[in-house]
Design a protein around this motif. Structure first.
Motif, PDB file in Angstrom:
ATOM      1  N   LEU A   1       0.832  -1.213   0.000  1.00  9.09           N
ATOM      2  CA  LEU A   1       0.000   0.000   0.000  1.00  9.09           C
ATOM      3  C   LEU A   1       0.863   1.257   0.000  1.00  9.09           C
ATOM      4  O   LEU A   1       0.492   2.269  -0.601  1.00  9.09           O
ATOM      5  CB  LEU A   1      -0.933  -0.009   1.219  1.00  9.09           C
ATOM      6  CG  LEU A   1      -2.032  -1.069   1.232  1.00  9.09           C
ATOM      7  CD1 LEU A   1      -2.840  -0.986   2.519  1.00  9.09           C
ATOM      8  CD2 LEU A   1      -2.955  -0.936   0.017  1.00  9.09           C
TER       9      LEU A   1
ATOM     10  N   CYS B   1       1.821   1.943  -3.503  1.00 13.65           N
ATOM     11  CA  CYS B   1       0.681   2.536  -4.210  1.00 13.65           C
ATOM     12  C   CYS B   1       0.541   4.020  -3.878  1.00 13.65           C
ATOM     13  O   CYS B   1       0.227   4.839  -4.746  1.00 13.65           O
ATOM     14  CB  CYS B   1      -0.617   1.817  -3.844  1.00 13.65           C
ATOM     15  SG  CYS B   1      -0.668   0.081  -4.300  1.00 13.65           S
ATOM     16  N   MET B   2       0.764   4.365  -2.603  1.00 12.66           N
ATOM     17  CA  MET B   2       0.647   5.760  -2.185  1.00 12.66           C
ATOM     18  C   MET B   2       1.713   6.620  -2.854  1.00 12.66           C
ATOM     19  O   MET B   2       1.409   7.693  -3.384  1.00 12.66           O
ATOM     20  CB  MET B   2       0.791   5.871  -0.669  1.00 12.66           C
ATOM     21  CG  MET B   2       0.783   7.294  -0.147  1.00 12.66           C
ATOM     22  SD  MET B   2       1.249   7.399   1.596  1.00 12.66           S
ATOM     23  CE  MET B   2       2.969   6.866   1.534  1.00 12.66           C
TER      24      MET B   2
ATOM     25  N   GLU C   1      -4.100   4.536  -7.979  1.00 16.01           N
ATOM     26  CA  GLU C   1      -5.411   4.230  -7.413  1.00 16.01           C
ATOM     27  C   GLU C   1      -5.876   2.821  -7.763  1.00 16.01           C
ATOM     28  O   GLU C   1      -6.422   2.109  -6.913  1.00 16.01           O
ATOM     29  CB  GLU C   1      -6.443   5.249  -7.893  1.00 16.01           C
ATOM     30  CG  GLU C   1      -7.818   5.037  -7.320  1.00 16.01           C
ATOM     31  CD  GLU C   1      -8.804   6.137  -7.695  1.00 16.01           C
ATOM     32  OE1 GLU C   1     -10.007   5.944  -7.458  1.00 16.01           O
ATOM     33  OE2 GLU C   1      -8.371   7.188  -8.220  1.00 16.01           O
TER      34      GLU C   1
ATOM     35  N   PHE D   1      -3.949   0.324  -5.650  1.00 16.96           N
ATOM     36  CA  PHE D   1      -4.372   0.434  -4.257  1.00 16.96           C
ATOM     37  C   PHE D   1      -5.715  -0.272  -4.064  1.00 16.96           C
ATOM     38  O   PHE D   1      -5.906  -1.026  -3.113  1.00 16.96           O
ATOM     39  CB  PHE D   1      -4.487   1.904  -3.855  1.00 16.96           C
ATOM     40  CG  PHE D   1      -4.805   2.109  -2.397  1.00 16.96           C
ATOM     41  CD1 PHE D   1      -3.789   2.217  -1.458  1.00 16.96           C
ATOM     42  CD2 PHE D   1      -6.118   2.193  -1.962  1.00 16.96           C
ATOM     43  CE1 PHE D   1      -4.078   2.392  -0.113  1.00 16.96           C
ATOM     44  CE2 PHE D   1      -6.422   2.373  -0.623  1.00 16.96           C
ATOM     45  CZ  PHE D   1      -5.396   2.471   0.299  1.00 16.96           C
TER      46      PHE D   1
ATOM     47  N   ILE E   1      -4.698   8.903  -0.179  1.00 23.15           N
ATOM     48  CA  ILE E   1      -4.956   7.632   0.484  1.00 23.15           C
ATOM     49  C   ILE E   1      -6.156   7.728   1.420  1.00 23.15           C
ATOM     50  O   ILE E   1      -7.033   6.859   1.441  1.00 23.15           O
ATOM     51  CB  ILE E   1      -3.705   7.168   1.260  1.00 23.15           C
ATOM     52  CG1 ILE E   1      -2.607   6.743   0.278  1.00 23.15           C
ATOM     53  CG2 ILE E   1      -4.039   6.037   2.215  1.00 23.15           C
ATOM     54  CD1 ILE E   1      -2.982   5.617  -0.655  1.00 23.15           C
TER      55      ILE E   1
END
Length: 298
Positions: free
Chosen positions: A95, A98-99, A104, A107, A152
């Motif tokens: 995660l 992804c951040m 998106e 995530f 997020i």
């Protein structure tokens, strides 16, 4: 583009700065830039690389093998790994990637996969909450920028709202009124509390962010809840919290008030009898069980 020190990379990846320097020298894994005053720094691409390296290395890939990979090969291996039954730490790491990349779709896939395997509540408690705690610290130290944190938080917020909507109230239970004080915008914990309360079959009136006290009183008088719940993270500030606690205790003297948040926990405050503090979100489950036990005894 953000810039990072080697200590920032250590915090985000979990790889010791000493190890990063060795990999840098031995495998040319990183190419630090230098400021005009000759201070070393790293950029977003370096951070993405190290996050991927850390996840692969934690899952058995030798650093010599990783160093020989192209970036797209590394990413493909990371994607394969995050679809398997990884540890909580590995999922939090995924995660984080992804951040940083503000991805998106990825995530959403990581989150949905965990919810499917573990259930929504389990995913929130063991993956999302530790992840949010991690990025909260990183945001405060400047290791990530506000846009990444908001990105997020909004995705998690969307998941929570969908999960809450999926809980159908069937009558009975107690009445809860959930709100955030005027000026307070951090609602992830409150939303999750709303989910857990509805899951237990209670009725929830959710007012959400930035609720003026006069509006709160009006709704309270109409709805007449047995319980109020709020979270104080930034507002009111530390100088005004005690006054706020005393005010809501007196104003809503017939209700039991559950209160939590950074400005509450561990502070030198006095709590009236009708106010109960909650140190961790997990405690709401214990509290709801206590309510059920009392109801059964009656």
């Amino acid at each position: 583009m953000s810039t990072y020190s080697i200590k920032d990379l250590e915090q985000l990846s979990g790889i010791k700065a000493h190890t990063l320097r060795i990999w840098e020298q031995r495998y040319n894994l990183l190419s630090p830039k230098r400021t005009d005053t000759n201070i070393r720094y790293y950029d977003d691409d370096d951070l993405k690389l190290i996050l991927n390296v850390a996840l692969l290395n934690d899952n058995g890939f030798k650093i010599s093998k990783i160093a020989s990979m192209e970036m797209h090969e590394m990413r493909e291996e990371v994607v394969k790994l995050t679809e398997k039954n990884l540890t909580y730490d590995d999922q939090i790491h995924a995660l984080t990637i992804c951040m940083i990349e503000m991805d998106e779709d990825r995530f959403e896939k990581v989150l949905s996969t965990n919810i499917l395997k573990l259930g929504f509540e389990h995913t929130m408690l063991n993956i999302i909450y530790p992840f949010l705690s991690k990025i909260g610290v990183l945001w405060q130290t400047g290791a990530i920028n506000p846009a990444q944190e908001h990105f997020i938080s909004n995705l998690v917020r969307q998941k929570l709202i969908v999960a809450i909507d999926g809980q159908i109230y069937k009558g009975g239970g107690k009445k809860f009124l959930l709100y955030l004080p005027e000026g307070e915008l951090h609602e992830i914990s409150l939303l999750f509390a709303a989910y857990l309360i509805k899951l237990k079959g209670h009725k929830v009136m959710y007012l959400g962010q930035n609720t003026p006290c006069e509006d709160l009183k009006s709704v309270y008088n109409l709805y007449k809840p047995e319980y109020l719940m709020t979270v104080v993270t930034t507002s009111p500030n530390s100088q005004e919290v005690q006054e706020y606690i005393d005010h809501i205790s007196e104003t809503f003297s017939e209700a039991e008030i559950i209160i939590s948040g950074y400005q509450i926990i561990g502070q030198d405050l006095r709590f009236p009898k009708n106010i109960k503090t909650m140190h961790y979100i997990r405690q709401i489950k214990d509290y709801l069980e206590e309510i059920e036990e009392v109801s059964l005894e009656k």
